[in-house]
Scaffold this motif. Structure first.
Motif, PDB file in Angstrom:
ATOM      1  N   MET A  52       0.665  -1.099  -0.131  1.00 22.44           N
ATOM      2  CA  MET A  52       0.098   0.088  -0.321  1.00 22.44           C
ATOM      3  C   MET A  52       0.524   1.112   0.032  1.00 22.44           C
ATOM      4  SD  MET A  52      -3.121   0.967   2.479  1.00 22.44           S
ATOM      5  CE  MET A  52      -3.606   0.343   1.877  1.00 22.44           C
ATOM      6  N   GLU A  53       0.061   2.655  -1.057  1.00 20.98           N
ATOM      7  CA  GLU A  53       1.323   3.910  -0.854  1.00 20.98           C
ATOM      8  C   GLU A  53       0.886   4.407  -0.037  1.00 20.98           C
ATOM      9  OE1 GLU A  53       1.170   4.244  -5.297  1.00 20.98           O
ATOM     10  OE2 GLU A  53       2.752   2.383  -5.321  1.00 20.98           O
ATOM     11  N   ASP A  54      -0.199   4.364   0.643  1.00 18.78           N
ATOM     12  CA  ASP A  54      -0.501   5.631   1.647  1.00 18.78           C
ATOM     13  C   ASP A  54       0.171   5.563   2.467  1.00 18.78           C
ATOM     14  OD1 ASP A  54      -2.856   5.492  -0.212  1.00 18.78           O
ATOM     15  OD2 ASP A  54      -4.231   4.412   0.714  1.00 18.78           O
ATOM     16  N   THR A  55       0.089   6.821   3.397  1.00 21.99           N
ATOM     17  CA  THR A  55       0.346   7.004   4.933  1.00 21.99           C
ATOM     18  C   THR A  55      -0.320   8.074   5.273  1.00 21.99           C
ATOM     19  OG1 THR A  55       1.809   8.877   4.226  1.00 21.99           O
ATOM     20  CG2 THR A  55       2.829   6.678   3.520  1.00 21.99           C
ATOM     21  N   HIS A  56       0.115   7.715   6.328  1.00 25.31           N
ATOM     22  CA  HIS A  56      -0.646   8.980   7.641  1.00 25.31           C
ATOM     23  C   HIS A  56       0.197   9.702   8.994  1.00 25.31           C
ATOM     24  CE1 HIS A  56      -0.319   4.976   9.825  1.00 25.31           C
ATOM     25  NE2 HIS A  56      -0.980   5.693  11.127  1.00 25.31           N
ATOM     26  N   ILE A  57      -0.546  10.745  10.050  1.00 26.41           N
ATOM     27  CA  ILE A  57       0.417  10.671  10.516  1.00 26.41           C
ATOM     28  C   ILE A  57      -0.721  11.149  11.514  1.00 26.41           C
ATOM     29  CG2 ILE A  57       2.164  12.064   9.826  1.00 26.41           C
ATOM     30  CD1 ILE A  57       0.594  14.318   9.897  1.00 26.41           C
ATOM     31  N   CYS A  58      -1.028  11.283  13.255  1.00 26.75           N
ATOM     32  CA  CYS A  58      -1.807  11.237  13.799  1.00 26.75           C
ATOM     33  C   CYS A  58      -1.003  11.741  15.089  1.00 26.75           C
ATOM     34  CB  CYS A  58      -2.257  10.061  14.700  1.00 26.75           C
ATOM     35  SG  CYS A  58      -3.589  10.263  16.225  1.00 26.75           S
ATOM     36  N   HIS A  59      -0.827  13.299  15.367  1.00 25.46           N
ATOM     37  CA  HIS A  59      -0.335  13.911  15.896  1.00 25.46           C
ATOM     38  C   HIS A  59      -1.070  14.678  17.299  1.00 25.46           C
ATOM     39  CE1 HIS A  59       3.590  12.562  14.161  1.00 25.46           C
ATOM     40  NE2 HIS A  59       2.836  12.717  13.358  1.00 25.46           N
ATOM     41  N   MET A  60      -0.386  14.937  18.256  1.00 22.30           N
ATOM     42  CA  MET A  60      -0.697  16.254  19.033  1.00 22.30           C
ATOM     43  C   MET A  60      -0.490  16.858  19.152  1.00 22.30           C
ATOM     44  SD  MET A  60      -1.266  16.399  23.058  1.00 22.30           S
ATOM     45  CE  MET A  60      -2.093  14.807  23.599  1.00 22.30           C
ATOM     46  N   ILE A  61      -0.277  18.242  18.581  1.00 28.79           N
ATOM     47  CA  ILE A  61       0.138  19.848  18.467  1.00 28.79           C
ATOM     48  C   ILE A  61      -0.185  20.156  19.377  1.00 28.79           C
ATOM     49  CG2 ILE A  61       0.425  19.227  15.561  1.00 28.79           C
ATOM     50  CD1 ILE A  61      -2.425  20.245  15.408  1.00 28.79           C
ATOM     51  N   GLU A  62       0.451  21.919  19.732  1.00 25.61           N
ATOM     52  CA  GLU A  62       0.180  23.191  20.282  1.00 25.61           C
ATOM     53  C   GLU A  62      -0.249  23.486  19.287  1.00 25.61           C
ATOM     54  OE1 GLU A  62       2.667  25.136  22.791  1.00 25.61           O
ATOM     55  OE2 GLU A  62       3.987  22.783  23.392  1.00 25.61           O
ATOM     56  N   LEU A  63      -1.861  24.423  19.842  1.00 25.73           N
ATOM     57  CA  LEU A  63      -2.163  25.607  19.365  1.00 25.73           C
ATOM     58  C   LEU A  63      -2.035  26.525  19.209  1.00 25.73           C
ATOM     59  CD1 LEU A  63      -6.210  23.845  19.273  1.00 25.73           C
ATOM     60  CD2 LEU A  63      -4.462  24.135  17.663  1.00 25.73           C
ATOM     61  N   PRO A  64      -1.812  28.004  18.353  1.00 24.48           N
ATOM     62  CA  PRO A  64      -0.862  29.292  18.845  1.00 24.48           C
ATOM     63  C   PRO A  64      -2.205  29.455  19.954  1.00 24.48           C
ATOM     64  CG  PRO A  64      -1.238  29.005  16.338  1.00 24.48           C
ATOM     65  CD  PRO A  64      -2.065  27.594  17.242  1.00 24.48           C
ATOM     66  N   GLY A  65      -0.876  30.443  20.978  1.00 25.03           N
ATOM     67  CA  GLY A  65      -1.522  31.287  21.843  1.00 25.03           C
ATOM     68  C   GLY A  65      -0.400  31.517  22.967  1.00 25.03           C
ATOM     69  N   ASN A  66      -1.354  32.139  24.525  1.00 29.70           N
ATOM     70  CA  ASN A  66      -0.670  32.392  25.483  1.00 29.70           C
ATOM     71  C   ASN A  66      -0.625  31.210  25.892  1.00 29.70           C
ATOM     72  OD1 ASN A  66       0.108  34.452  24.034  1.00 29.70           O
ATOM     73  ND2 ASN A  66      -2.080  36.009  25.776  1.00 29.70           N
ATOM     74  N   ARG A  67      -1.680  30.569  25.630  1.00 34.82           N
ATOM     75  CA  ARG A  67      -1.976  29.341  27.224  1.00 34.82           C
ATOM     76  C   ARG A  67      -1.323  27.839  26.780  1.00 34.82           C
ATOM     77  NH1 ARG A  67      -7.508  28.566  28.167  1.00 34.82           N
ATOM     78  NH2 ARG A  67      -7.290  25.944  28.715  1.00 34.82           N
ATOM     79  N   LYS A  68       0.476  27.329  27.416  1.00 36.92           N
ATOM     80  CA  LYS A  68       0.397  25.930  26.955  1.00 36.92           C
ATOM     81  C   LYS A  68      -0.913  24.938  26.685  1.00 36.92           C
ATOM     82  CE  LYS A  68       4.628  27.781  26.339  1.00 36.92           C
ATOM     83  NZ  LYS A  68       4.914  27.783  24.777  1.00 36.92           N
ATOM     84  N   ASP A  69      -0.928  24.939  27.766  1.00 39.37           N
ATOM     85  CA  ASP A  69      -2.210  23.410  27.664  1.00 39.37           C
ATOM     86  C   ASP A  69      -3.438  23.420  26.363  1.00 39.37           C
ATOM     87  OD1 ASP A  69      -4.007  26.152  28.282  1.00 39.37           O
ATOM     88  OD2 ASP A  69      -4.982  25.120  29.538  1.00 39.37           O
ATOM     89  N   GLN A  70      -2.761  24.816  24.916  1.00 33.45           N
ATOM     90  CA  GLN A  70      -4.022  24.883  24.646  1.00 33.45           C
ATOM     91  C   GLN A  70      -3.460  23.871  23.492  1.00 33.45           C
ATOM     92  OE1 GLN A  70      -3.997  28.771  23.044  1.00 33.45           O
ATOM     93  NE2 GLN A  70      -6.460  29.358  24.082  1.00 33.45           N
ATOM     94  N   GLN A  71      -4.347  22.303  23.236  1.00 29.70           N
ATOM     95  CA  GLN A  71      -3.728  21.492  21.788  1.00 29.70           C
ATOM     96  C   GLN A  71      -4.595  21.212  21.415  1.00 29.70           C
ATOM     97  OE1 GLN A  71      -1.844  18.730  24.946  1.00 29.70           O
ATOM     98  NE2 GLN A  71      -0.139  19.765  24.676  1.00 29.70           N
ATOM     99  N   GLY A  72      -4.362  20.139  20.115  1.00 27.43           N
ATOM    100  CA  GLY A  72      -5.372  19.529  19.153  1.00 27.43           C
ATOM    101  C   GLY A  72      -4.792  18.658  18.318  1.00 27.43           C
TER     102      GLY A  72
END
Length: 79
Positions: free
Chosen positions: A1-21
């Motif tokens: 199969m030639e497909d790949t994928h990602i599943c990552h936690m990312i920090e969202l822009p802003g002043n709070r460090k706990d803003q994640q998506g």
């Protein structure tokens, strides 16, 4: 199969460090295995470094992260 994928936690822009998506992406291998693998390795950084992502315009950032992706890709017959 030639497909790949990602599943990552990312920090969202802003002043709070706990803003994640979560980032879930499937790269269809129709452009070839190499393209899907390249995007698997580079898409996240290109997305979070884009101007649209930094200004919280996530729809625009996800619609066109290509200007910030640099690499050995050349336009094919469908580009």
């Amino acid at each position: 199969m030639e497909d790949t994928h990602i599943c990552h936690m990312i920090e969202l822009p802003g002043n709070r460090k706990d803003q994640q998506g979560m980032l879930f992406v499937v790269f269809d291998g129709h452009g070839g295995k190499e393209v899907a693998e390249f995007l698997e390795q580079n898409f996240k950084n290109a997305l979070i470094s884009s101007k649209s992502f930094k200004t919280k315009e996530y729809d625009k950032a996800l619609a066109n992260p290509a200007p910030t992706i640099k690499g050995p890709l050349r336009p094919g017959p469908f580009v």
